[in-house]
Scaffold this motif. Structure first.
Motif, PDB file in Angstrom:
ATOM      1  N   PRO A 174       0.829  -1.204   0.000  1.00 39.45           N
ATOM      2  CA  PRO A 174       0.000   0.000   0.000  1.00 39.45           C
ATOM      3  C   PRO A 174       0.867   1.259   0.000  1.00 39.45           C
ATOM      4  N   ALA A 175       0.289   2.353  -0.482  1.00 40.68           N
ATOM      5  CA  ALA A 175       1.039   3.604  -0.609  1.00 40.68           C
ATOM      6  C   ALA A 175       1.613   4.062   0.735  1.00 40.68           C
ATOM      7  N   SER A 176       0.864   3.818   1.824  1.00 44.90           N
ATOM      8  CA  SER A 176       1.357   4.273   3.136  1.00 44.90           C
ATOM      9  C   SER A 176       2.683   3.583   3.455  1.00 44.90           C
ATOM     10  N   LYS A 177       2.754   2.306   3.175  1.00 42.05           N
ATOM     11  CA  LYS A 177       3.982   1.550   3.434  1.00 42.05           C
ATOM     12  C   LYS A 177       5.094   2.028   2.480  1.00 42.05           C
ATOM     13  N   ALA A 178       4.689   2.308   1.242  1.00 40.66           N
ATOM     14  CA  ALA A 178       5.673   2.791   0.256  1.00 40.66           C
ATOM     15  C   ALA A 178       6.246   4.132   0.711  1.00 40.66           C
ATOM     16  N   ALA A 179       5.400   4.948   1.347  1.00 42.74           N
ATOM     17  CA  ALA A 179       5.868   6.254   1.834  1.00 42.74           C
ATOM     18  C   ALA A 179       6.873   6.060   2.965  1.00 42.74           C
ATOM     19  N   GLN A 180       6.568   5.123   3.866  1.00 41.32           N
ATOM     20  CA  GLN A 180       7.504   4.849   4.980  1.00 41.32           C
ATOM     21  C   GLN A 180       8.837   4.345   4.443  1.00 41.32           C
ATOM     22  N   ALA A 181       8.767   3.543   3.368  1.00 42.06           N
ATOM     23  CA  ALA A 181       9.991   2.934   2.833  1.00 42.06           C
ATOM     24  C   ALA A 181      10.818   3.918   2.009  1.00 42.06           C
TER      25      ALA A 181
ATOM     26  N   VAL B 288       7.659   6.430  -1.955  1.00 37.20           N
ATOM     27  CA  VAL B 288       6.753   7.538  -2.257  1.00 37.20           C
ATOM     28  C   VAL B 288       7.171   8.722  -1.390  1.00 37.20           C
ATOM     29  N   ASP B 289       7.220   9.936  -2.012  1.00 41.48           N
ATOM     30  CA  ASP B 289       7.680  11.110  -1.258  1.00 41.48           C
ATOM     31  C   ASP B 289       6.557  11.790  -0.500  1.00 41.48           C
ATOM     32  N   LYS B 290       5.340  11.658  -1.045  1.00 42.16           N
ATOM     33  CA  LYS B 290       4.243  12.433  -0.471  1.00 42.16           C
ATOM     34  C   LYS B 290       2.935  11.699  -0.718  1.00 42.16           C
ATOM     35  N   LEU B 291       2.038  11.725   0.271  1.00 47.47           N
ATOM     36  CA  LEU B 291       0.712  11.130   0.067  1.00 47.47           C
ATOM     37  C   LEU B 291      -0.282  12.257  -0.177  1.00 47.47           C
ATOM     38  N   SER B 292      -1.180  12.067  -1.126  1.00 47.25           N
ATOM     39  CA  SER B 292      -2.180  13.115  -1.392  1.00 47.25           C
ATOM     40  C   SER B 292      -3.315  12.973  -0.390  1.00 47.25           C
ATOM     41  N   GLU B 293      -4.165  13.994  -0.360  1.00 48.48           N
ATOM     42  CA  GLU B 293      -5.322  13.936   0.537  1.00 48.48           C
ATOM     43  C   GLU B 293      -6.256  12.816   0.096  1.00 48.48           C
ATOM     44  N   SER B 294      -6.449  12.727  -1.232  1.00 48.17           N
ATOM     45  CA  SER B 294      -7.377  11.726  -1.758  1.00 48.17           C
ATOM     46  C   SER B 294      -7.069  11.487  -3.226  1.00 48.17           C
ATOM     47  N   ASP B 295      -7.780  10.526  -3.778  1.00 46.10           N
ATOM     48  CA  ASP B 295      -7.682  10.198  -5.194  1.00 46.10           C
ATOM     49  C   ASP B 295      -8.106  11.417  -6.034  1.00 46.10           C
ATOM     50  N   ASP B 296      -9.238  12.045  -5.620  1.00 45.12           N
ATOM     51  CA  ASP B 296      -9.798  13.162  -6.397  1.00 45.12           C
ATOM     52  C   ASP B 296      -8.848  14.342  -6.489  1.00 45.12           C
ATOM     53  N   SER B 297      -8.117  14.597  -5.404  1.00 46.85           N
ATOM     54  CA  SER B 297      -7.273  15.797  -5.379  1.00 46.85           C
ATOM     55  C   SER B 297      -5.852  15.510  -5.865  1.00 46.85           C
ATOM     56  N   LEU B 298      -5.584  14.242  -6.255  1.00 53.11           N
ATOM     57  CA  LEU B 298      -4.206  13.854  -6.596  1.00 53.11           C
ATOM     58  C   LEU B 298      -3.608  14.740  -7.699  1.00 53.11           C
ATOM     59  N   ALA B 299      -4.349  14.917  -8.793  1.00 52.41           N
ATOM     60  CA  ALA B 299      -3.799  15.661  -9.940  1.00 52.41           C
ATOM     61  C   ALA B 299      -3.432  17.082  -9.510  1.00 52.41           C
ATOM     62  N   ALA B 300      -4.356  17.758  -8.819  1.00 55.35           N
ATOM     63  CA  ALA B 300      -4.104  19.145  -8.403  1.00 55.35           C
ATOM     64  C   ALA B 300      -2.935  19.201  -7.420  1.00 55.35           C
TER      65      ALA B 300
END
Ligand code: 3HC
Length: 677
Positions: free
Chosen positions: A157-164, A167-179
């Motif tokens: 999952p992305a959360s684990k990828a962020a810890q590892a 991933v540098d940053k997690l977005s608030e949600s899927d909808d807001s990812l692009a912005a």
């Protein structure tokens, strides 16, 4: 395929190739072109790459494998992304798998929706990540963590990828990812290239990893190559490591194991398609499921629905049996919770959806009723006749029979169009296969609903026609008949089983008989000894449940050769006037595996299976056929139909009076063509 949008100074590149944004030639060409143009465009300060639709990307286009390569190659594209003079940000939602994740690894920065999953599943296709994944992932998250991801192939999952640090940053949600990705891009001044990093690891790490996973990766080429490639990342600069990766990739992709594993991938998806059914068929709504019988099968079947959030009414004839059955279900759930795979709340939630009852009439509220009673036609007919008077109009009536005719069962009702088979495999809460049996009069929407529902509860369904044993168990019949005959002629249970386990099956015919119960189908008269099975059963050797069957057991399911069985077999030979002879492993292969292939060909020519690859799916998911050998029909195709026919002809006199060669098999052998129509 690539949509470009300029947001002031940030260029957004959206991959649009449904359903999974596979990185086929046109996606690669579109990305490469847009990227190159952006380099020379002074208006562009940074670039965001993301996927349109439901995911970032499902990886390289697997349908291109084995075809002439079309430029740009994926590894070159990923290198070009990394080489960009302007910062490139990968914005990940849904899935970033295989080549998809490798594209993201070429990006300088990664932002992901918290629900996203990232993985390098190439190993399950018998290959390794071939676009720099084995070189860049270790540089980013360390060799050991990368080994875990690449060799297991399991996405994280992305959360684990962020810890590892993947991933540098997690977005608030899927909808807001692009912005958010565009805003993030504006904060980034310079590229940050993973390829510029180095990663170190003690060489012992790789040896230890291989030793720890020896059982899982034994006989498999891809995981070993993955380990070698990751090791190269710790020893070589990026370009040289990539060369090593490429060489290993090319070796694997042309090998039989990868061909077989790719076949399994597509076979599984093809199995979901039902011939002759309109695509837009309306499925029947299934809000509540009824299960008749709270034994091992009924309980296991019920658990599948409960786990998927579908309420179940389970009916038994006696309170004691009902309590025993529900008790077993609860204990199974609790055992899963103990292993950390379920929470206590999830256990309660599932059990709360269960309504145990002795009242058959309670099934009136069910949209699907599955009979999992005793395997006897009269019993089943009586149940279905009774159901006919109770079930609501349009309710689907299914039998979990392993062998019996769905048409005969359906004829006990006035609504044969609603009747079908749903043949689960034991243990039904674990095994993925469901044979969805289409009776002569099963309505198309009932069949389609059965298939869709099976997928919804996480199963791999395969359509089968009506015949004794359907697809899987029918193929077991020649295997077991020959295995039994081989014992009398001179083989031992250990020898026959060893041929099967060496081939890659989880167990051989006699280990399987011990697990299932040697007493299945036994006439229960200890004085009537007409077969080896009778002799074993008469001595209480009913299989694992009695700690004695074709093998002796030590209480831990570990079989050991039995002197008692050797004596029973000897006595039998003497009585039958058989002088034992040496039996070769090759004869065992022909008589127990080639005969199965012959039966599979008959199943296909009779239209019991829709396609040869469906038979492979049945054996992969129902009987543990080694995936890297594709399935019985794929395997036969690999070794050659003519060889199968030759082998069978050579032993024809020993295959029993009922043996006949499949005409389709003979025809394909003569034409040297695959079996699928
Ligand atoms: N290439 C080509 N077709 C693909 C594909 C791929 N990578 N992934 C999926 N598809 C096709 C499927 O065959 C299916 O086609 P169909 O509708 O004609 O049967 C369709 O896309 C939808 O696939 P699913 O039914 O599997 O859709 P789901 O939504 O259930 O699952 C998924 C999506 C998780 C992405 C799943 O399809 C999957 O696991 N795909 C394979 C992922 C993978 O192994 N990627 C690595 C590829 S190899 C690689 O990248 C090499 C590189 O390192 C060089």
């Amino acid at each position: 395929m690539i949509e470009t949008k300029l947001h002031d100074d940030v260029l957004e590149l959206v991959m649009n190739d449904p359903p999974v944004n596979a990185l086929g030639a046109s996606v690669r060409q579109g990305l490469a072109k847009a990227l190159a143009e952006a380099q020379g465009d002074p208006a562009v300060k940074a670039i965001v790459i993301r996927g349109g639709g439901k995911m970032f990307s499902g990886g390289a286009d697997i349908t291109e494998f084995g075809k002439p390569p079309v430029e740009p190659w994926l590894p070159a594209l990923v290198d070009a992304i990394e080489a960009s003079a302007k910062p490139v940000i990968g914005a990940i939602h849904g899935m970033a798998l295989g080549g998809g994740l490798e594209v993201a690894l070429g990006c300088h920065y990664r932002i992901a929706d918290p629900e996203a999953k990232l993985g390098l599943p190439e190993v399950s296709l018998g290959i390794l990540p071939g676009a720099g994944g084995t070189q860049r992932l270790p540089r980013l998250i360390g060799a050991e963590a990368a080994l875990g991801m690449i060799v297991s192939g399991t996405p994280i999952p992305a959360s684990k990828a962020a810890q590892a640090g993947l991933v540098d940053k997690l977005s608030e949600s899927d909808d807001s990812l692009a912005a958010e990705a565009i805003a993030y891009a504006r904060t980034l001044e310079t590229p940050r290239r993973t390829g510029d990093r180095s990663v170190a690891a003690d060489p012992a790490v790789f040896e230890r990893f291989a030793a720890d996973n020896a059982r899982k990766i034994d006989n498999l080429d891809a995981p070993k190559a993955c380990i070698e490639a990751v090791k190269a990342a710790t020893e070589l600069p990026l370009t040289e490591g990539q060369e090593k990766e490429r060489a290993l990739f090319m070796q694997l992709i042309s090998g039989d194991q990868s061909r077989a594993l790719r076949h399994v991938f597509f076979a599984e998806r093809a199995a979901a398609r039902i011939d002759g059914l309109p695509k837009d068929i309306r499925l029947r709504p299934i809000g509540r499921v009824g299960v008749i019988g709270a034994g091992t099968m009924g309980g296991g079947i019920s658990m599948n629905f409960l786990s998927a959030g579908i309420p179940v009414t389970i009916v038994e004839m006696a309170q004691e049996a009902l309590d025993r059955g529900t008790g077993v279900m609860r204990r199974n759930y609790e055992a899963t919770a103990t292993k950390g795979r379920l929470t206590a709340e999830q256990v309660e939630k599932a059990m709360d959806l269960l309504t145990p009852t002795l009242d058959f009439d309670a099934l009136a509220s069910c949209d699907l009723i599955i009979e999992a009673a005793y395997e006897n036609m009269d019993v089943k007919k009586e149940i279905f006749a009774r159901l006919d008077g109770i079930a609501k109009p349009g309710a689907m009536l299914a039998s979990n029979t392993s062998y019996l005719s769905i048409d005969e069962i359906a004829a006990a009702t006035a609504r044969p169009q609603d009747v079908l088979g749903l043949h689960f495999f034991s243990p039904a809460n674990v095994m993925k296969l469901v044979e969805v049996v289409r009776g002569a009069r099963t309505a198309p929407d009932a069949l389609a609903t059965g298939m869709a529902l099976a997928r919804k509860i996480g199963k791999v369904p395969v359509v089968a026609g009506v015949c004794y044993g359907f697809i899987g168990n029918r193929m077991l019949i020649p295997r077991q008949t020959n295995a039994n005959a081989l014992l009398l002629e001179g083989a031992t249970p250990e020898q026959v089983d060893r041929v099967h386990t060496a081939f890659g099956m989880p167990m051989g015919p006699f280990q399987m008989a011990d697990l299932a119960g040697v007493d299945i189908g036994w006439h229960r008269d200890p004085s009537r000894i007409e077969s080896l099975q009778d002799a074993l059963c008469a001595q209480g050797r009913w299989g694992q449940k009695k700690q004695a069957g074709f093998y002796d057991y030590d209480g831990k399911r570990q079989p050991s050769p039995s002197p008692v069985v050797a004596k029973i077999i000897d006595d039998f030979r003497v009585k039958a006037g058989i002088t034992p002879r040496d039996i070769s492993d090759e004869e065992i292969m022909v008589r127990t595996l080639y005969t199965m292939v012959n039966e599979g060909a008959k199943i296909l020519e009779e239209g019991i299976a829709q396609r040869a690859s469906d038979i492979d799916v049945v054996w992969n998911y129902g009987y543990g056929w080694p995936r890297h050998k594709g399935g019985p029909m794929f395997w036969a195709d690999t070794i050659g139909w003519d060889r199968i026919v030759d082998g069978l002809m050579r032993y024809k006199d020993r295959l029993g009076d009922d043996f006949t060669l499949s005409p389709l098999l003979m025809q394909r052998a003569a034409e040297d063509k695959p079996l699928d129509r």
